[in-house]
Design an enzyme around this catalytic site. Structure first.
Site, PDB file in Angstrom:
ATOM      1  N   SER A 176      28.143  64.560  39.181  1.00 44.86           N
ATOM      2  CA  SER A 176      28.984  64.739  37.994  1.00 44.86           C
ATOM      3  C   SER A 176      29.916  65.919  38.214  1.00 44.86           C
ATOM      4  O   SER A 176      29.642  66.799  39.033  1.00 44.86           O
ATOM      5  CB  SER A 176      28.095  64.998  36.771  1.00 44.86           C
ATOM      6  OG  SER A 176      28.855  65.430  35.663  1.00 44.86           O
ATOM      7  N   TYR A 189      21.438  68.852  31.934  1.00 47.24           N
ATOM      8  CA  TYR A 189      22.159  67.823  32.677  1.00 47.24           C
ATOM      9  C   TYR A 189      22.950  68.444  33.830  1.00 47.24           C
ATOM     10  O   TYR A 189      22.877  67.973  34.974  1.00 47.24           O
ATOM     11  CB  TYR A 189      23.090  67.071  31.729  1.00 47.24           C
ATOM     12  CG  TYR A 189      23.845  65.929  32.368  1.00 47.24           C
ATOM     13  CD1 TYR A 189      23.238  64.684  32.551  1.00 47.24           C
ATOM     14  CD2 TYR A 189      25.171  66.081  32.780  1.00 47.24           C
ATOM     15  CE1 TYR A 189      23.928  63.632  33.138  1.00 47.24           C
ATOM     16  CE2 TYR A 189      25.863  65.035  33.364  1.00 47.24           C
ATOM     17  CZ  TYR A 189      25.236  63.813  33.539  1.00 47.24           C
ATOM     18  OH  TYR A 189      25.927  62.777  34.121  1.00 47.24           O
ATOM     19  N   LYS A 193      22.347  67.795  37.833  1.00 45.06           N
ATOM     20  CA  LYS A 193      23.402  67.240  38.678  1.00 45.06           C
ATOM     21  C   LYS A 193      23.811  68.217  39.777  1.00 45.06           C
ATOM     22  O   LYS A 193      24.180  67.804  40.882  1.00 45.06           O
ATOM     23  CB  LYS A 193      24.606  66.837  37.821  1.00 45.06           C
ATOM     24  CG  LYS A 193      24.339  65.644  36.906  1.00 45.06           C
ATOM     25  CD  LYS A 193      24.025  64.380  37.702  1.00 45.06           C
ATOM     26  CE  LYS A 193      23.938  63.149  36.824  1.00 45.06           C
ATOM     27  NZ  LYS A 193      23.702  61.902  37.587  1.00 45.06           N
TER      28      LYS A 193
END
Length: 302
Positions: A176, A189, A193
């Site tokens: 990401s 998150y 990532k």
């Protein structure tokens, strides 16, 4: 390292710098790489039931690959498999919970028996909750890392040995842009990532050090995608990428053996420029540009 070896390395350094820059220039201008052939190859996509994973699976299906679909959602997975088969392709759906290593081992064994060794592994499955770190449940933080990061270890350990044995293989990591620039309300998150990006980068170096440079690695870093994970960004005028856009860029980058694919492409240049900025300037720019997501508590998987 002995002092003589260090001196020799320093003497060689300017030569290698010039050589590798020239090589990169020649490749970029005169030797445009051709896309490799994947017809008949076994491609395994995790989180294939919908969103980015679905579109990646469909793209490989159109190219004639034998597509192995993993998802915790049986109906979504089988729907994608049916769509690939309806177009004349081969698809093999399996239900697999990536939070359970025993499940990964069991389903991996079935894949090897039913379909064969995996040639291209696409670690796509991901989960995003989206909220203030102090307000998140411990189980949600743990699950984010289990799906977004740790599952990559377990899938790679299952399928990499055969790739090494065949001296051929490719591992694709869907990371990401938040792995390149940490984002508020995405602390878990972004961290997961970042870890996935580092995992792929370190694995590529490890394979090279061990003499397995024929194993290729591609890491994908898209901005926010309209896959259902991100409900709304803080900038109401920001256009979300579509899963199909990300899938096409992913497959194209894989076929060209690109190490990192940033979506959209211009963000790669912007990140290089931002790396020279003071930290406070980058924080101000993100705040002034209203970059980020709105609070949410989404439990869907990619």
């Amino acid at each position: 390292m002995a002092s003589n070896d260090k001196l020799l390395m320093l003497l060689k350094l300017p030569i290698y710098i010039v050589y590798f820059y020239l090589e990169a220039f020649v490749r970029m201008v005169f030797l445009r790489p051709s896309r490799k052939e994947v017809k008949g190859e076994v491609v395994l996509v995790t989180g294939a039931g919908h969103g980015i994973g679905r579109e990646i699976a469909l793209e490989f299906g159109r190219l004639g690959s034998k597509v192995v679909l993993w998802d915790i959602n049986k109906s979504g997975n089988e729907s994608v498999a049916a769509e690939i088969k309806a177009s004349g392709g081969e698809a093999y759906p399996y239900v697999c919970d990536l939070c359970k290593t025993d499940d990964i081992k069991t389903v991996s064994a079935r894949v090897k028996k039913d379909v064969g060794d995996v040639d291209i592994l696409v670690n796509n499955a991901g989960i995003l909750y989206g909220g203030e770190m102090l307000k998140m449940k411990e189980e949600h933080i743990r699950r984010t890392f289990e799906v977004n990061t740790l599952s990559h270890f377990w899938t790679t350990r299952e399928f990499l040995p055969a790739m090494i044995s065949k001296k051929k293989g490719h591992i694709v990591t869907i990371s990401s842009m938040s792995a390149k620039s940490g984002t508020a309300l995405l602390v878990d998150y972004s961290s997961s990532k970042y870890a996935a990006y580092g995992y792929a980068e370190a694995m590529e170096e490890e394979m090279d050090r061990l003499g397995h440079s024929y194993i290729k690695f591609t890491t994908i870093c898209p901005m926010f995608v309209s896959s259902g994970l991100v409900k709304a960004t803080t900038d109401v005028n920001e256009r979300l990428l579509t899963p199909k856009e990300v899938a096409r860029a992913t497959v194209n980058g894989t076929l060209l053996n690109r190490a990192v694919v940033t979506i959209p492409e211009q963000l790669a240049f912007q990140l290089r420029i931002a790396a020279w900025f003071p930290r406070k300037l980058n924080l101000w720019l993100k705040k002034a540009g209203n970059l980020g997501i709105q609070p949410q508590y989404n439990t869907k998987q990619e």
